[in-house]
Design an enzyme around this catalytic site. Structure first.
Site: not given
Ligand code: NAD
Ligand code: ZN
Length: 266
Positions: A131, A172
């Site tokens: 990502h 650009c």
């Molecule tokens: P998430 O925040 O959706 O989930 C985090 C998970 O980690 C949860 O299930 C939680 O229970 C678990 N967790 C919390 N503490 C923990 C610990 N100490 N040990 C193990 N697990 C723990 O994050 P995600 O699954 O990485 O989200 C998916 C992807 O979606 C993100 O990586 C991101 O790339 C993308 N996303 C991006 C944005 C952005 O700002 N660009 C926003 C939202 C989602």
């Molecule tokens: Zn450019």
């Protein structure tokens, strides 16, 4: 440490350890949860401070950037400030140790992350970012890579407001944006290829600290399972991933050092 875990979890850790020792081709997918113990909030945590009334879905999209580039850029500047002084935790270190150890064993470990922080690299891992990377920028029009300001210039004392100055592309004139995959955007081709190949060919797939809600990354476990891999999940909270063979319902920073110390002690 083991004594503090429940008997069920101790039994699951023992099963997982067996698989980790037995399997040779391993694919690991990490999400925001692995960095939670380093002090970086996950996406499901409520936003804080200036940003508490914004949802990440309203900020991390190409449409949001077109509508209000200053707002989106300011949010990322704030996120960079939050991440700048954070360090890898025992979960990152354990995975790096395992990868180092695997160089002199028969195991092949492919580490894939959905995270845009660089804590895996700081711990010494080789990692594929699905990502993007919080510390890189690119032009929003022509995609020319543009260097970001130095990490240690993000002092936690500075105030990042809604109105951070935008940079423009010298090629650009387009606005500069973070080199991050936003909702609705395609994943980088080479990185996705690496992840799919590793997931399809692995014997063991380990999902760590991800809510398994965001596709296509969440589909990697399915590819692995369809090709006969066992699935281990490390997450203190339940997820919709129904393919899991072994659930280790504890923090990654507790579980991973336990598992990895068993392998390295071989
Ligand atoms: P998430 O925040 O959706 O989930 C985090 C998970 O980690 C949860 O299930 C939680 O229970 C678990 N967790 C919390 N503490 C923990 C610990 N100490 N040990 C193990 N697990 C723990 O994050 P995600 O699954 O990485 O989200 C998916 C992807 O979606 C993100 O990586 C991101 O790339 C993308 N996303 C991006 C944005 C952005 O700002 N660009 C926003 C939202 C989602
Ligand atoms: Zn450019």
């Amino acid at each position: 440490m083991l004594a503090e875990l429940s008997p069920t979890l101790i039994a699951e850790v023992a099963l997982a350890t067996k698989l980790l020792k037995l399997k040779q081709r391993i694919c690991i997918l990490t999400g925001a949860g692995i960095s939670a113990e380093s002090g970086i909030p996950t996406f499901r945590d409520k936003q804080t401070g200036l940003w508490e009334n914004y949802g990440v879905e309203d900020l991390a999209t190409p449409e949001a950037f077109i509508r209000d580039p200053k707002l989106v850029w300011s949010w990322y500047q704030w996120r960079r400030q939050v991440v700048a002084d954070k360090a890898p935790n025992p979960a990152h270190h354990a995975l790096a140790q395992w990868q180092y150890h695997a160089q002199s064993s028969d195991q092949q470990i492919t580490l894939i992350t959905q995270n845009v922080d660089d804590l895996h690299e700081q711990a010494g891992s080789t990692v594929t970012h699905l990502h993007g990377n919080l510390w890189r920028n690119k032009c929003s029009q022509c995609e020319t890579p543009v260097q970001n300001q130095a990490r240690d210039s993000y002092s936690s004392k500075d105030t990042v407001g809604y109105d951070e100055a935008l940079m423009t592309c010298y090629q650009c004139g387009g606005y500069i944006r973070p080199d991050i995959v936003w909702f609705g955007e395609a994943l980088p081709v080479d990185e996705w290829q690496t992840a799919e190949t590793a997931a399809t060919n692995c014997e063991l797939f380990i999902s760590i600290g991800t809510s398994s809600l965001v596709y296509p990354a969440a589909g990697l476990a399915q590819s692995a399972k369809q090709n006969g891999a066992k699935i281990i999940e490390i997450n203190p909270n339940p997820t919709p991933n129904t393919l899991v063979d072994i659930t280790l319902a504890e923090k990654a920073g507790v579980i991973l050092p336990l598992l990895i110390q068993e392998i390295i002690a071989l």
